[in-house]
Motif scaffolding. Structure first.
Motif, PDB file in Angstrom:
ATOM      1  N   LEU A 203       2.059  -0.872  -4.534  1.00 47.40           N
ATOM      2  CA  LEU A 203       2.855  -0.069  -3.619  1.00 47.40           C
ATOM      3  C   LEU A 203       3.752   0.914  -4.342  1.00 47.40           C
ATOM      4  O   LEU A 203       3.894   2.071  -3.938  1.00 47.40           O
ATOM      5  N   CYS A 204       4.408   0.430  -5.441  1.00 54.62           N
ATOM      6  CA  CYS A 204       5.365   1.305  -6.124  1.00 54.62           C
ATOM      7  C   CYS A 204       5.016   1.576  -7.578  1.00 54.62           C
ATOM      8  O   CYS A 204       5.599   2.454  -8.212  1.00 54.62           O
ATOM      9  N   GLY A 205       4.085   0.828  -8.150  1.00 57.82           N
ATOM     10  CA  GLY A 205       3.673   1.061  -9.534  1.00 57.82           C
ATOM     11  C   GLY A 205       4.506   0.328 -10.547  1.00 57.82           C
ATOM     12  O   GLY A 205       4.125   0.248 -11.718  1.00 57.82           O
ATOM     13  N   GLN A 206       5.662  -0.231 -10.159  1.00 56.02           N
ATOM     14  CA  GLN A 206       6.476  -0.978 -11.105  1.00 56.02           C
ATOM     15  C   GLN A 206       5.905  -2.381 -11.268  1.00 56.02           C
ATOM     16  O   GLN A 206       5.139  -2.879 -10.435  1.00 56.02           O
ATOM     17  N   MET A 207       6.317  -3.014 -12.365  1.00 57.33           N
ATOM     18  CA  MET A 207       5.754  -4.316 -12.702  1.00 57.33           C
ATOM     19  C   MET A 207       6.212  -5.373 -11.688  1.00 57.33           C
ATOM     20  O   MET A 207       7.378  -5.448 -11.309  1.00 57.33           O
TER      21      MET A 207
END
Length: 517
Positions: free
Chosen positions: A127-131
């Protein structure tokens, strides 16, 4: 020399009388335990009228007082223990529910749901690309929306793929239906008596009254006559409406055995309905004020009775199957209580054996049991019965009762007379009648009438059990008593209440010695 030993013995045996609770509390303690006066009287070795006197203000004395105090204190302790258990259970329930919710939340946070996995190595959120450390249905994402940065994906060696966005996790618990009114149009409901029903359910009784009043220009007398005249077909229409979705099918025109057929064109069949016509043979000396009570809605209440569903089947032998109902050929037991209670088989000159209905048989079986022990069990010779249910006409009865209650509250005599005609004519035309061609159940007619007579008998027994003197019982709805009847029956026009019909005096004042001239 003073006998000190005798004094010591006197002091040891002296007891201060334990104070008794108020008369109202004595009665309340017994009733809260669902005990009758007869049951308590038997345990204490006294008569039910003696217990009634104690509950009216008189105090016992001697050994029986100690027994009565022991019962009252035991009753208080038992009720207090039950109240404490109820309160404890009520306190524990919210705590247990909170623990269950906390446990479920912890399991979800720990990734123990079926669709949630904990990753050993963090991966980019789809959804956001963060880990993120969790996968939902195979897609890596944050469980807590606050951790998910949707402002833009972070630069990683492998950009996030929005087209592979995973579905949102399913909620742990569905929202109650009462909270979904904003999402879609709800179903409007309105109160009807003790129940709720959809607002668009047709009010057949109210609609008929409104239409007929309009047709007669508001003439109450003319409208009432017109409604009473159409009471039978309207009652059948109401029955059909209340039977929609019912569990049982009614056999409306079954084959009937000869015992339920008229012996001649103007004669009667062989069924004995146990109609009471009883008067107390003797009263105590003196003058007595007698109250005649009117039992409200006798036939309406009697619609709640065990009715056979299908065609009656023949059987022999003394066994009674409570899952079936019909008519029974019995030898009635001897009745030794006619001096103060009516015979449950009614006033009759007919010899045994006789054909009685289901309510009469069940009444005899009940009062011959260990709880009452008023007579021997009846001897059953043969029966005509079918599978039965007590709730067959329950929706029909409740619809009529609710309309009757509303009419009384609103002082609507037109509706009241209309409803009364509906249930009384419904019962009277179930047999061989030219006025009701839709339902031909002579067995039902006899059973419902007998249930009304049995209900009156139980009213008489209750009056006797509560300390009143029963003087007369007649038909379906008339009971004459001596004593404080308002302490036993609720006064009013509801079907569970009684009305004051008459007050009169019987007997003569006790003679006093006249001074000599």
């Amino acid at each position: 020399m003073t006998d000190f030993g005798a004094i010591d013995a006197l002091l040891a045996g002296a007891k201060k009388e334990v104070a008794l609770p108020s008369a109202e509390e004595r009665r309340a303690l017994r009733e809260e335990l669902s005990l009758s006066r007869a049951q308590l009287a038997q345990a204490l070795g006294v008569s039910p009228s003696t217990v009634g006197g104690w509950e009216s203000g008189r105090d016992p004395s001697g050994e029986v007082r100690e027994k009565y105090v022991y019962f009252l204190e035991g009753a208080k302790a038992k009720l207090a223990a039950e109240a404490a258990e109820t309160a404890e259970a009520a306190e524990e329930a919210p705590a247990e529910e909170a623990e269950d919710e906390a446990r479920a939340d912890a399991e979800q946070a720990a990734g123990q749901d079926d669709d949630v996995d904990v990753l050993a190595t963090p991966e980019p959120c789809v959804l956001c690309g963060q880990m993120a450390r969790h996968q939902v249905a195979g897609f890596t994402q944050h469980l807590d929306p606050a951790d998910c940065n949707l402002a833009g994906p972070a630069q990683t060696s492998e950009p996030a793929a929005p087209e592979k966005r995973a579905p949102r996790p399913k909620p742990r618990r569905a929202a109650p239906s009462g909270r979904q009114g904003q999402a879609g149009r709800g179903v409007k409901v309105v109160p009807v008596g003790r129940r709720m029903q959809t607002a668009d359910t047709p009010d057949l009784i109210g609609s008929a009254v409104t239409a007929v009043l309009a047709e007669h220009g508001g003439d109450v007398e003319a409208a009432t006559k017109a409604l009473v005249k159409r009471a039978i077909p309207d009652a059948m229409a109401l029955l059909d409406h209340t039977r929609k979705g019912g569990r049982y099918d009614i056999v409306a025109h079954p084959w009937l055995p000869d015992v339920l057929r008229k012996q001649s064109s103007r004669g009667a069949d062989q069924i004995w309905e146990a109609r009471p016509k009883w008067a107390r043979p003797e009263l105590p000396a003196g003058e007595h004020e007698v109250t005649a009570l009117d039992i409200n809605g006798a036939y309406l209440s009697a619609l709640k009775t065990h009715l056979p569903l299908g065609q009656l089947e023949h059987s022999t032998g003394g066994h009674h199957d409570r899952r079936r109902a019909g008519v029974h050929l019995i030898t009635a037991p001897a009745w030794d209580h006619d001096d103060y209670l009516p015979n449950p088989v009614g006033s009759r000159d007919e010899p045994d054996p006789l054909w009685v209905t289901e309510p009469t048989l069940r009444l005899l079986l009940r009062i011959s049991g260990p709880k009452y022990g008023l007579c021997d069990p009846p001897e059953i010779h043969e029966s005509w019965t079918s599978g039965a249910t007590e709730g067959l006409l329950e929706k029909f009865r409740v619809a009529l009762k609710d309309a009757r209650d509303r009419a009384i509250t609103e002082d609507d005599e037109v509706t009241l007379e209309y409803v009364k005609a509906m249930y009384s004519k419904f019962v009277s035309t179930l047999g061989e009648s030219n006025y009701n061609r839709e339902l031909y159940r002579t067995d039902w007619m006899h059973i419902i009438r007998s249930q009304a007579f049995a209900n009156l008998w139980w009213k008489a027994h209750r009056a006797y059990d509560e300390g009143l003197m029963v003087v007369r019982a007649m038909g379906t709805d008339e009971l004459h008593v001596i004593g404080d009847w308002r302490a036993v029956f609720d006064e009013g026009r509801g079907v569970t209440e009684v009305k004051l019909k008459d007050v009169y005096t019987v007997g003569t004042p006790e003679m006093r010695d006249e001074p000599a001239d």
